[in-house]
Design a protein around this motif. Structure first.
Motif, PDB file in Angstrom:
ATOM      1  N   ASN A  47      -3.459   3.254   7.105  1.00 36.50           N
ATOM      2  CA  ASN A  47      -3.759   1.750   7.973  1.00 36.50           C
ATOM      3  C   ASN A  47      -2.413   1.716   8.566  1.00 36.50           C
ATOM      4  O   ASN A  47      -1.197   1.489   8.054  1.00 36.50           O
ATOM      5  N   HIS A  48      -2.460   1.402  10.044  1.00 37.09           N
ATOM      6  CA  HIS A  48      -1.381   1.133  10.783  1.00 37.09           C
ATOM      7  C   HIS A  48      -1.146  -0.498  10.796  1.00 37.09           C
ATOM      8  O   HIS A  48      -2.322  -1.070  11.315  1.00 37.09           O
ATOM      9  N   MET A  49       0.051  -0.789  11.167  1.00 43.54           N
ATOM     10  CA  MET A  49       0.206  -2.279  11.355  1.00 43.54           C
ATOM     11  C   MET A  49       1.391  -2.190  12.696  1.00 43.54           C
ATOM     12  O   MET A  49       2.319  -1.514  12.631  1.00 43.54           O
ATOM     13  N   VAL A  50       0.905  -2.587  13.708  1.00 41.03           N
ATOM     14  CA  VAL A  50       1.426  -2.314  15.105  1.00 41.03           C
ATOM     15  C   VAL A  50       2.389  -3.605  15.260  1.00 41.03           C
ATOM     16  O   VAL A  50       1.870  -4.802  15.022  1.00 41.03           O
ATOM     17  N   VAL A  51       3.700  -3.675  15.494  1.00 39.49           N
ATOM     18  CA  VAL A  51       4.500  -4.642  15.538  1.00 39.49           C
ATOM     19  C   VAL A  51       4.953  -4.853  17.115  1.00 39.49           C
ATOM     20  O   VAL A  51       5.881  -3.808  17.444  1.00 39.49           O
ATOM     21  N   MET A  52       4.576  -5.576  17.969  1.00 39.28           N
ATOM     22  CA  MET A  52       4.936  -5.930  19.291  1.00 39.28           C
ATOM     23  C   MET A  52       6.390  -6.455  19.574  1.00 39.28           C
ATOM     24  O   MET A  52       6.825  -7.329  18.412  1.00 39.28           O
ATOM     25  N   PRO A  53       7.195  -6.176  20.333  1.00 39.19           N
ATOM     26  CA  PRO A  53       8.555  -6.953  20.446  1.00 39.19           C
ATOM     27  C   PRO A  53       8.650  -8.215  20.736  1.00 39.19           C
ATOM     28  O   PRO A  53       9.461  -8.783  20.279  1.00 39.19           O
ATOM     29  N   ASP A  54       7.385  -8.946  20.800  1.00 37.42           N
ATOM     30  CA  ASP A  54       7.516 -10.370  20.916  1.00 37.42           C
ATOM     31  C   ASP A  54       6.921 -11.082  19.884  1.00 37.42           C
ATOM     32  O   ASP A  54       6.665 -12.535  19.453  1.00 37.42           O
ATOM     33  N   ALA A  55       6.831 -10.319  18.528  1.00 39.79           N
ATOM     34  CA  ALA A  55       6.194 -10.778  17.237  1.00 39.79           C
ATOM     35  C   ALA A  55       7.126 -11.622  16.846  1.00 39.79           C
ATOM     36  O   ALA A  55       8.285 -11.598  17.016  1.00 39.79           O
ATOM     37  N   ASP A  56       6.746 -12.682  15.652  1.00 40.44           N
ATOM     38  CA  ASP A  56       7.577 -13.157  14.893  1.00 40.44           C
ATOM     39  C   ASP A  56       8.007 -12.079  13.726  1.00 40.44           C
ATOM     40  O   ASP A  56       7.259 -11.900  12.954  1.00 40.44           O
ATOM     41  N   MET A  57       9.337 -11.456  14.195  1.00 38.98           N
ATOM     42  CA  MET A  57       9.857 -10.651  13.283  1.00 38.98           C
ATOM     43  C   MET A  57       9.783 -11.012  11.622  1.00 38.98           C
ATOM     44  O   MET A  57       9.694 -10.081  10.814  1.00 38.98           O
ATOM     45  N   ASP A  58      10.207 -12.385  11.392  1.00 40.34           N
ATOM     46  CA  ASP A  58      10.124 -12.592   9.848  1.00 40.34           C
ATOM     47  C   ASP A  58       8.941 -12.340   9.453  1.00 40.34           C
ATOM     48  O   ASP A  58       8.545 -12.050   8.256  1.00 40.34           O
ATOM     49  N   ALA A  59       7.739 -13.073  10.338  1.00 42.29           N
ATOM     50  CA  ALA A  59       6.428 -12.994   9.698  1.00 42.29           C
ATOM     51  C   ALA A  59       5.972 -11.738   9.541  1.00 42.29           C
ATOM     52  O   ALA A  59       5.260 -11.201   8.485  1.00 42.29           O
ATOM     53  N   ALA A  60       6.253 -10.690  10.509  1.00 41.67           N
ATOM     54  CA  ALA A  60       5.837  -9.192  10.698  1.00 41.67           C
ATOM     55  C   ALA A  60       6.357  -8.719   9.388  1.00 41.67           C
ATOM     56  O   ALA A  60       5.855  -7.718   8.635  1.00 41.67           O
ATOM     57  N   ALA A  61       7.773  -9.019   9.003  1.00 36.65           N
ATOM     58  CA  ALA A  61       8.424  -8.306   7.933  1.00 36.65           C
ATOM     59  C   ALA A  61       7.867  -8.686   6.496  1.00 36.65           C
ATOM     60  O   ALA A  61       7.609  -7.811   5.572  1.00 36.65           O
ATOM     61  N   ASP A  62       7.694 -10.074   6.462  1.00 33.20           N
ATOM     62  CA  ASP A  62       6.762 -10.551   5.324  1.00 33.20           C
ATOM     63  C   ASP A  62       5.486  -9.821   4.923  1.00 33.20           C
ATOM     64  O   ASP A  62       5.317  -9.367   3.956  1.00 33.20           O
ATOM     65  N   ALA A  63       4.746  -9.901   6.036  1.00 28.25           N
ATOM     66  CA  ALA A  63       3.466  -9.156   6.191  1.00 28.25           C
ATOM     67  C   ALA A  63       3.469  -7.624   5.673  1.00 28.25           C
ATOM     68  O   ALA A  63       2.738  -7.059   4.960  1.00 28.25           O
ATOM     69  N   CYS A  80      -6.767   0.758  -0.476  1.00 32.36           N
ATOM     70  CA  CYS A  80      -7.378   1.053   0.724  1.00 32.36           C
ATOM     71  C   CYS A  80      -7.117   0.587   2.001  1.00 32.36           C
ATOM     72  O   CYS A  80      -7.177   1.058   2.999  1.00 32.36           O
ATOM     73  N   MET A  81      -6.697  -0.910   1.906  1.00 38.77           N
ATOM     74  CA  MET A  81      -6.187  -1.473   2.890  1.00 38.77           C
ATOM     75  C   MET A  81      -4.562  -1.836   3.072  1.00 38.77           C
ATOM     76  O   MET A  81      -4.042  -2.428   3.841  1.00 38.77           O
ATOM     77  N   ALA A  82      -4.183  -0.994   2.231  1.00 42.70           N
ATOM     78  CA  ALA A  82      -2.509  -1.252   2.289  1.00 42.70           C
ATOM     79  C   ALA A  82      -2.076  -0.592   3.622  1.00 42.70           C
ATOM     80  O   ALA A  82      -2.653   0.501   4.342  1.00 42.70           O
ATOM     81  N   VAL A  83      -1.078  -1.226   3.973  1.00 44.17           N
ATOM     82  CA  VAL A  83      -0.383  -0.794   5.450  1.00 44.17           C
ATOM     83  C   VAL A  83       0.617   0.242   5.101  1.00 44.17           C
ATOM     84  O   VAL A  83       1.425   0.215   4.190  1.00 44.17           O
ATOM     85  N   SER A  84       0.445   1.559   5.330  1.00 39.49           N
ATOM     86  CA  SER A  84       1.380   2.834   5.146  1.00 39.49           C
ATOM     87  C   SER A  84       1.961   3.229   6.501  1.00 39.49           C
ATOM     88  O   SER A  84       3.050   3.795   6.389  1.00 39.49           O
ATOM     89  N   ALA A  85       1.557   2.932   7.380  1.00 41.64           N
ATOM     90  CA  ALA A  85       2.283   3.217   8.728  1.00 41.64           C
ATOM     91  C   ALA A  85       2.571   1.958   9.555  1.00 41.64           C
ATOM     92  O   ALA A  85       1.720   1.331  10.212  1.00 41.64           O
ATOM     93  N   LEU A  86       3.952   1.682   9.600  1.00 43.72           N
ATOM     94  CA  LEU A  86       4.300   0.557  10.496  1.00 43.72           C
ATOM     95  C   LEU A  86       4.641   0.935  12.065  1.00 43.72           C
ATOM     96  O   LEU A  86       5.788   1.947  11.907  1.00 43.72           O
ATOM     97  N   VAL A  87       3.850   0.564  12.996  1.00 42.75           N
ATOM     98  CA  VAL A  87       4.464   1.139  14.283  1.00 42.75           C
ATOM     99  C   VAL A  87       5.088   0.012  15.199  1.00 42.75           C
ATOM    100  O   VAL A  87       4.671  -0.732  15.251  1.00 42.75           O
ATOM    101  N   ALA A  88       6.262   0.272  15.252  1.00 42.70           N
ATOM    102  CA  ALA A  88       7.072  -0.387  15.913  1.00 42.70           C
ATOM    103  C   ALA A  88       7.358  -0.053  17.512  1.00 42.70           C
ATOM    104  O   ALA A  88       7.366   0.935  18.065  1.00 42.70           O
ATOM    105  N   VAL A  89       6.638  -1.320  18.204  1.00 41.44           N
ATOM    106  CA  VAL A  89       6.641  -0.967  19.604  1.00 41.44           C
ATOM    107  C   VAL A  89       8.123  -1.492  20.578  1.00 41.44           C
ATOM    108  O   VAL A  89       8.460  -2.702  20.158  1.00 41.44           O
ATOM    109  N   GLY A  90       8.256  -0.813  21.458  1.00 44.71           N
ATOM    110  CA  GLY A  90       9.445  -1.160  22.140  1.00 44.71           C
ATOM    111  C   GLY A  90      10.781  -1.149  21.442  1.00 44.71           C
ATOM    112  O   GLY A  90      10.994  -0.452  20.762  1.00 44.71           O
ATOM    113  N   GLY A  91      11.473  -2.335  21.665  1.00 47.43           N
ATOM    114  CA  GLY A  91      12.671  -2.507  20.622  1.00 47.43           C
ATOM    115  C   GLY A  91      12.703  -2.906  19.547  1.00 47.43           C
ATOM    116  O   GLY A  91      13.349  -3.705  18.691  1.00 47.43           O
TER     117      GLY A  91
END
Ligand code: NAD
Length: 497
Positions: free
Chosen positions: A252-268, A281-292
């Protein structure tokens, strides 16, 4: 030493064969029990008893079935902690996590309490002159469920409450690694007024599964587990003429856009990557960081991970428990070397994480890789452990392409504050379940759960409306109750008039 028996006709029974499996406490590494392994003779016996019970249960009114389900729901609530403790003792997950899975299972029972509403058919009067048409949903007969180790209470509860509410008899083959919770679930259903033979549990390995897949008395099979076994179950059961839904593994992929709340994204990311030691089976195992987004994200996750408390379920402060078996712990740990040798940067090495658990427990702390690429085994394989991989891409389109190219398609999440990015992701991500600022988008019980591609073989998802469709078949009736209609002996194909 706990002896886990089959549950047939509302009673615990010994298997006829001599084969048994061993059950361990993952937090200590001690052998705590043995579980009987069913032979095909055991499977024949349980299917025969379910077949004998089915006509009576099918004829039981919706009002009476609903009454039993309400009682069962209340029994599960009353025994939630006891079931959670059973789960923890054989799976290893911490108490809050185990209680959480029981609660999500109870929600399916609550939906099944509304079965009267869910199995309603349709009616059209006068489809032809004085001819009416309607449809009814009928149960299939005896249906089977085969479930994985990682949710020993919730995944069985995804299946049998809906199947039984719809009038079927059920045979469950739970994971042999943590079989006790399923027996308790069945006992409580029996104590709630379910007649003998309607909910049954047979334990075992591939022998029991294959006996169920080929059994002429089994009308349908629901499976949840790894992709290779899901494919085998789907092909074998379909070849034997059965209705089948087979849910497989995931990445499962979790995509993090540069405009996201980074603290909320890190907690998640921490909660979805390391909760239940990554054995979801729904664990996030691939964290996809977009842009910076990558640098801040990696740093915030690293900071959070160092403070995670790893320990047994008996430690009230533990946030993450051990892995399920010694062999699985070794397999997961081997990816830390594999990822490093393939060129990824091991930012956090879980092998050095402190634990409050016993030395013999199968503990492995949380690990974090950065600079992972799609050709690496840490990305390609379903590790099913507390290992999070960060991949870096330039754009949302790159992230979507990466998800599309992955063979699995269970869940995918995006973290962003941009509605357009969220909508594009929701529309285009190649996965069956989408989270928008929600890392583990497991649908509530009145929707249905299921992935795409190699994460599910079959047409219908589990529980919710798809569950009702899966466990019933539609009959369409065309009816004329009149003597004064246009009687005709014409041989032409009948049309409406
Ligand atoms: P598994 O595939 O090893 O076992 C699942 C079930 O199949 C067990 O009951 C097991 O006894 C049986 N089984 C194992 N090998 C078999 C064989 N060769 N022939 C016939 N039956 C066999 O899975 P697991 O290790 O128990 O569970 C983890 C896997 O389940 C992960 O891949 C995870 O992603 C997946 N999973 C998927 C979902 C989902 O909803 N898609 C949910 C939970 C778990």
């Amino acid at each position: 030493m706990n002896h886990v028996r089959h549950f047939v006709d509302n009673a615990l029974v010994d298997g006829v064969g001599a084969r048994q499996g061993e059950v361990f406490d993952p937090a200590t590494g001690e052998r705590t029990g043995v579980v009987d392994f069913a032979t095909s003779a055991d499977v024949d016996a349980v299917v025969a008893s379910a077949q004998a019970a089915f006509p009576g249960w099918r004829a039981t009114s919706l009002a009476r079935r609903t009454e039993v389900l309400y009682r069962y729901r209340n029994a599960l609530v009353a025994h939630r902690d006891e079931i959670a403790e059973l789960v923890s003792s054989e799976h290893g997950k911490v108490h809050a996590d185990a209680a959480g899975e029981v609660s999500r299972g109870i929600e399916v029972v609550e939906v099944a309490c509304g079965i009267a509403q869910l199995v309603k058919g349709e009616y059209s009067e006068n489809v032809s002159t004085r001819v009416d048409a309607y449809s009814v949903r009928q149960p299939l007969g005896v249906v089977a469920g085969i479930t994985p180790f990682n949710f020993p209470a919730m995944v069985p509860l995804w299946m049998f409450p809906i199947a039984i509410a719809a009038g079927n008899a059920f045979v469950l083959k739970p994971s042999e690694k943590d079989p006790s919770a399923s027996v308790r679930l069945a006992e409580l259903f029996a104590e709630s007024g379910l007649p003998p033979g309607i909910v049954n549990v047979v334990h075992g390995d591939a022998t029991a599964v294959d006996a169920l897949l080929g059994h002429p008395g089994i009308a349908a099979v629901s499976f949840v587990g790894s992709t290779p076994v899901a494919r085998h179950v789907y092909e074998s059961a379909a070849r034997a003429g059965k209705r089948v839904q087979a849910l497989g593994g995931a990445k499962n992929h979790m995509v993090v856009m540069p405009d996201a709340d980074m603290d909320a994204a890190a907690d998640a990311a921490v909660s979805a990557g390391y909760g239940s030691a990554g054995e979801r089976c729904m664990a996030v195992s691939a964290l996809v960081a977009v842009g910076g987004a990558g640098d801040a994200l990696v740093e915030k996750i690293r900071a959070r991970v160092s403070g995670l408390r790893v320990g047994p379920a008996t430690d009230p402060d533990a946030e993450m428990g051990p892995l399920v078996t010694a062999a699985h712990r070794e397999r997961v740990a081997s990816y830390l070397d594999a990822g490093t040798s393939e060129g990824a940067r091991l930012v956090v090495d879980g092998r050095h994480h402190p634990t409050s658990g016993a030395p013999g427990g199968y503990f492995l702390g949380p690990s974090l890789f950065d600079g992972v690429t799609t050709s690496m085994s840490v990305y390609r394989d379903e590790i099913f452990g507390p290992v999070l991989s960060v991949l870096r891409v330039d754009t949302l389109d790159d992230a979507l392409e990466l998800i599309r190219a992955n063979p699995y398609g269970n869940g995918a999440a995006i973290f962003t504050n941009d509605g357009r990015a969220a909508r594009t992701f929701e529309q285009e991500a190649e996965a069956g379940m989408i989270g928008i600022n929600v890392p583990i988008p497991v649908p509530v019980a009145y929707y249905s759960f299921g992935g795409w591609n190699a994460s599910l073989f079959g047409d219908l998802h589990v529980y919710g409306p798809d569950g009702v469709r899966f466990y019933t078949r539609t009959k369409a009736v065309t009816s004329r109750w009149t003597r004064d209609g246009p009687a005709s002996s014409a041989l032409a194909f009948p049309t409406s008039s």
